[in-house]
Design an enzyme around this catalytic site. Structure first.
Site, PDB file in Angstrom:
ATOM      1  N   GLU A   1       0.853  -1.231   0.129  1.00  0.00           N
ATOM      2  CA  GLU A   1      -0.039  -0.066  -0.026  1.00  0.00           C
ATOM      3  C   GLU A   1       0.955   1.109  -0.113  1.00  0.00           C
ATOM      4  O   GLU A   1       1.984   1.363   0.606  1.00  0.00           O
ATOM      5  CB  GLU A   1      -0.743  -0.093   1.308  1.00  0.00           C
ATOM      6  CG  GLU A   1      -1.822   1.159   1.179  1.00  0.00           C
ATOM      7  CD  GLU A   1      -2.848   1.097   2.337  1.00  0.00           C
ATOM      8  OE1 GLU A   1      -2.886   0.443   3.211  1.00  0.00           O
ATOM      9  OE2 GLU A   1      -3.537   2.185   2.205  1.00  0.00           O
TER      10      GLU A   1
ATOM     11  N   ARG B   1       5.617 -13.078   9.648  1.00  0.00           N
ATOM     12  CA  ARG B   1       6.270 -12.035   9.272  1.00  0.00           C
ATOM     13  C   ARG B   1       7.725 -12.164  10.006  1.00  0.00           C
ATOM     14  O   ARG B   1       7.740 -12.764  10.924  1.00  0.00           O
ATOM     15  CB  ARG B   1       5.445 -10.861  10.166  1.00  0.00           C
ATOM     16  CG  ARG B   1       4.257 -10.402   9.136  1.00  0.00           C
ATOM     17  CD  ARG B   1       3.261  -9.745  10.229  1.00  0.00           C
ATOM     18  NE  ARG B   1       3.841  -8.050   9.985  1.00  0.00           N
ATOM     19  CZ  ARG B   1       3.289  -7.272   9.081  1.00  0.00           C
ATOM     20  NH1 ARG B   1       2.277  -7.842   8.386  1.00  0.00           N
ATOM     21  NH2 ARG B   1       3.624  -6.198   8.953  1.00  0.00           N
TER      22      ARG B   1
ATOM     23  N   LYS C   1       4.928   0.595   9.419  1.00  0.00           N
ATOM     24  CA  LYS C   1       4.753   2.031   9.022  1.00  0.00           C
ATOM     25  C   LYS C   1       4.198   2.999   9.631  1.00  0.00           C
ATOM     26  O   LYS C   1       4.598   4.123   9.291  1.00  0.00           O
ATOM     27  CB  LYS C   1       4.066   1.783   7.453  1.00  0.00           C
ATOM     28  CG  LYS C   1       4.793   1.503   6.489  1.00  0.00           C
ATOM     29  CD  LYS C   1       4.053   1.331   5.143  1.00  0.00           C
ATOM     30  CE  LYS C   1       2.978   0.008   4.917  1.00  0.00           C
ATOM     31  NZ  LYS C   1       2.631  -0.222   3.500  1.00  0.00           N
TER      32      LYS C   1
HETATM   33  P1  ATP Z   1       3.066  -2.470   8.176  1.00  0.00           P
HETATM   34  O1  ATP Z   1       2.345  -3.037   9.184  1.00  0.00           O
HETATM   35  O2  ATP Z   1       4.373  -2.228   8.371  1.00  0.00           O
HETATM   36  O3  ATP Z   1       2.493  -1.275   7.554  1.00  0.00           O
HETATM   37  P2  ATP Z   1       1.876  -3.880   6.004  1.00  0.00           P
HETATM   38  O4  ATP Z   1       1.749  -5.135   5.808  1.00  0.00           O
HETATM   39  O5  ATP Z   1       0.729  -2.972   6.346  1.00  0.00           O
HETATM   40  O6  ATP Z   1       3.051  -3.286   6.691  1.00  0.00           O
HETATM   41  P3  ATP Z   1       1.946  -3.401   2.955  1.00  0.00           P
HETATM   42  O7  ATP Z   1       2.098  -2.206   2.187  1.00  0.00           O
HETATM   43  O8  ATP Z   1       0.576  -3.856   3.059  1.00  0.00           O
HETATM   44  O9  ATP Z   1       2.350  -3.106   4.569  1.00  0.00           O
HETATM   45  O10 ATP Z   1       2.789  -4.409   2.735  1.00  0.00           O
HETATM   46  C1  ATP Z   1       3.179  -5.176   1.523  1.00  0.00           C
HETATM   47  C2  ATP Z   1       3.527  -6.618   1.783  1.00  0.00           C
HETATM   48  O11 ATP Z   1       4.507  -6.962   2.544  1.00  0.00           O
HETATM   49  C3  ATP Z   1       2.322  -7.486   2.532  1.00  0.00           C
HETATM   50  O12 ATP Z   1       2.263  -8.670   1.669  1.00  0.00           O
HETATM   51  C4  ATP Z   1       2.838  -7.720   3.722  1.00  0.00           C
HETATM   52  O13 ATP Z   1       2.404  -8.943   4.374  1.00  0.00           O
HETATM   53  C5  ATP Z   1       4.286  -7.794   3.682  1.00  0.00           C
HETATM   54  N1  ATP Z   1       4.963  -7.561   4.892  1.00  0.00           N
HETATM   55  C6  ATP Z   1       5.014  -6.179   5.654  1.00  0.00           C
HETATM   56  N2  ATP Z   1       5.601  -6.381   6.703  1.00  0.00           N
HETATM   57  C7  ATP Z   1       6.184  -7.631   6.718  1.00  0.00           C
HETATM   58  C8  ATP Z   1       6.927  -7.897   7.685  1.00  0.00           C
HETATM   59  N3  ATP Z   1       7.559  -7.532   8.819  1.00  0.00           N
HETATM   60  N4  ATP Z   1       7.523  -9.256   7.336  1.00  0.00           N
HETATM   61  C9  ATP Z   1       7.215  -9.945   6.402  1.00  0.00           C
HETATM   62  N5  ATP Z   1       6.217  -9.554   5.299  1.00  0.00           N
HETATM   63  C10 ATP Z   1       5.969  -8.269   5.598  1.00  0.00           C
HETATM   64 MG    MG Z   2      -1.087  -3.744   4.641  1.00  0.00          MG
HETATM   65 MG    MG Z   3       0.042  -1.869   7.901  1.00  0.00          MG
END
Ligand code: ATP
Ligand code: MG
Ligand code: MG
Length: 543
Positions: free
Chosen positions: A31, A256, A266
């Protein structure tokens, strides 16, 4: 690093062997509401590497269904970070490009009696959904006739409602043991301007509706996501099935990645930026890919770390030490050894002629003569590291300089401290020493053994430098994370680096002997030289 196996690779092999798929197509779906961090690198690298294993494709898809929080700044940063990691997306897509098709499929759901417009408030929806022990209560709007739903959904799209006034919900099962299946919201109203579609839409699909459609539209075969989406999988499958998408992707969850003493969400990282606790998303202390790049991390180190820590079905927390050891492994072969003094103590060589300086030709790396030589200067005034001197040698473990003790200076001569000059408070200002011309490096001199070898720079040619030494930004703990910020996460020291830094160096980063691995910060200029310590030479365990 090509042979890492994991449970997802095994599934892909089976799907190819059974002819379920002819090709593997994955995607990385961020995102665009922030910069990528090292946790995202796990998803990026595994998606690209898994597809690459089978000659498949990987799309970069911006999951931009949330107009209020998204921005092109983030889109551009994400594209750059992925490129830096060494990957080229087969396609760059935007979920917002599919809004038309998503809308059509929602109309289809309404026609099939599988979706309805509801005017319950968000709070009422959440309350009537029940909980694990109580079934949900059906909304009074649940059995609204199809024609009415079609009209109301059209009104939603045409801006006839205010934000939050109505939503479109799936009609699934209000008593499902899986809460996600209790008539989840599919569409909501927002009048925020969208970075891609502007004001074209005022209804936006929710993640659980949008994501499976995005995957199916692109023909993604294996849709990898993190573990928290496991419970959403039945809904994912429901959406693909009931919207009658011709291609059926499979969602597979992985654990994760967390790293100790590293905040990785984020939302928190954005707070650090917004509240100016850091200098920006690319602050060298940030666990963002742009911050790590600025600090001096190499993409190779990050890739090796991600592949080396593997991909499993459970969330994992690894130590900083582990990350840093992958980093050192790469820096030890990708840098040259130079000299710099972080906390200078002046040394005057009393038996060296005043005004005279000699040039010593020294290889950048004795093991890689092809990298050529540089000039190291030696003269009457030098700087050594303050911590390499002590007034009196305390014991035989002290392998550095002390009064009446002799040490070797790397690439130069033996020197012996003869006198200490202090100010009135007893603070050491300078030391006097003598050198022995017989002991010149490379001369084969072996009549005496020095009490250790230390680094130095010649004061006449030395380049004034700000050294940025980093520690964890936030410590692990139970209290709110803003209370756990490390006040010493960025220590600035003022010292000198050797003159050879004025010339072209064979590598972008380098080892400062005995001090650590360094690179120039992005704000460094000729007049204001700034070096970032990427990492220390040894882990704190080994010291
Ligand atoms: P955050 O919680 O840090 O905001 P998010 O998952 O909301 O991260 P996205 O932009 O949706 O952020 O992430 C894109 C991809 O990266 C998703 O498939 C998510 O599962 C993966 N991802 C994000 N953080 C991690 C992590 N710490 N370990 C493994 N995969 C991750
Ligand atoms: Mg997300
Ligand atoms: Mg998030």
């Amino acid at each position: 690093m090509e042979n890492h196996s994991n449970f997802i690779k095994t599934i892909m092999i089976q799907d190819l062997e059974s002819k379920k798929h002819n090709d593997i197509i994955t995607r990385f779906p961020p995102e665009p509401n922030g910069y990528l961090h090292i946790g995202h690198a796990r998803a990026v690298i595994n998606n690209f590497e898994l597809a690459k294993n089978f000659g498949g494709n990987t799309n970069l898809r911006f999951d931009d269904t949330n107009p209020g929080k998204e921005d092109v700044e983030y889109v551009n940063a994400i594209i750059e970070d992925i490129k830096w990691l060494g990957y080229t997306p087969s396609n760059i897509y935007y979920a917002s490009d599919y809004f038309g098709e998503m809308y059509e499929r929602a109309v289809l759901l309404i026609k099939k009696g599988l979706a309805y417009v509801d005017d319950l408030t968000a709070e009422e929806i959440s309350r009537t959904r029940g909980n694990l022990t109580t079934p949900g209560v059906e909304s009074k709007n649940r059995n609204r006739p199809v024609e009415e739903n079609l009209q109301l959904f059209d009104d939603m799209k045409n801006g006839k409602f205010k934000e939050g006034e109505v939503v479109l919900r799936a009609k699934i099962d209000m008593s499902s043991p899986n809460m996600n299946m209790r008539d989840p919201v599919l569409y909501r109203i927002s009048y925020a301007e969208h970075h891609n579609t502007g004001k074209k839409w005022c209804i936006y699909p929710m993640y659980d509706y949008a994501h499976p459609l995005e995957d199916a539209i692109e023909g993604i075969t294996h849709s990898l996501c993190s573990l928290e989406f496991e419970d959403h999988r039945p809904l994912y499958d429901w959406v693909v099935r009931e919207t009658e998408m011709p291609l059926v992707p499979r969602q597979i969850e992985f654990g994760r990645l967390s790293i100790e003493n590293t905040v990785m969400s984020k939302r928190y990282l954005k707070q650090l930026v917004d509240e100016k606790k850091v200098v920006g998303w690319d602050d060298p202390r940030m666990p963002t890919l742009s911050g790590m790049r600025r600090r001096g991390y190499t993409p190779e180190a990050i890739r090796n770390f991600i592949l080396g820590t593997g991909l499993s079905r459970i969330n994992t927390t690894v130590s900083t030490d582990m990350l840093e050891s992958f980093l050192r492994d790469d820096l030890s072969v990708s840098t040259v050894k130079m000299m710099g003094v972080v906390d200078p103590l002046k040394v005057t060589i009393t038996n060296y002629p005043e005004g005279q300086v000699e040039s010593l030709s020294v290889p950048f790396d004795v093991n890689r003569p092809e990298l050529g030589n540089r000039t190291v200067y030696f003269g009457r005034e030098l700087y050594i590291e303050r911590e390499d001197f002590i007034e009196e040698k305390p014991n035989k473990n002290w392998k550095r300089l002390a009064k009446d003790i002799e040490v070797r200076l790397f690439h130069a001569y033996f020197i012996k401290c003869t006198e200490i000059i202090k100010d009135e408070q007893g603070h050491i200002l300078e030391i006097l020493a003598t050198y022995d011309p017989e002991t010149k490096s490379g001369s084969g001199f072996d009549a005496r053994k020095p009490n250790g070898t230390i680094h130095f720079v010649c004061a006449y040619q030395a380049i004034k430098t700000q050294f940025n030494l980093f520690g964890p930004l936030v410590f692990d703990g139970e209290t709110p994370f803003m209370e756990r910020l490390n006040p010493e996460s960025w220590v600035k020291k003022y010292g000198f680096i050797e003159a050879a830094f004025n010339e072209a160096l064979p590598t972008k980063s380098f080892q400062l002997m005995r001090v650590g691995y360094f690179t120039f910060d992005k704000v460094s200029t000729k007049e204001n030289v700034q070096l970032n310590r990427i990492v220390e030479l040894k882990s704190s365990f080994q010291k």
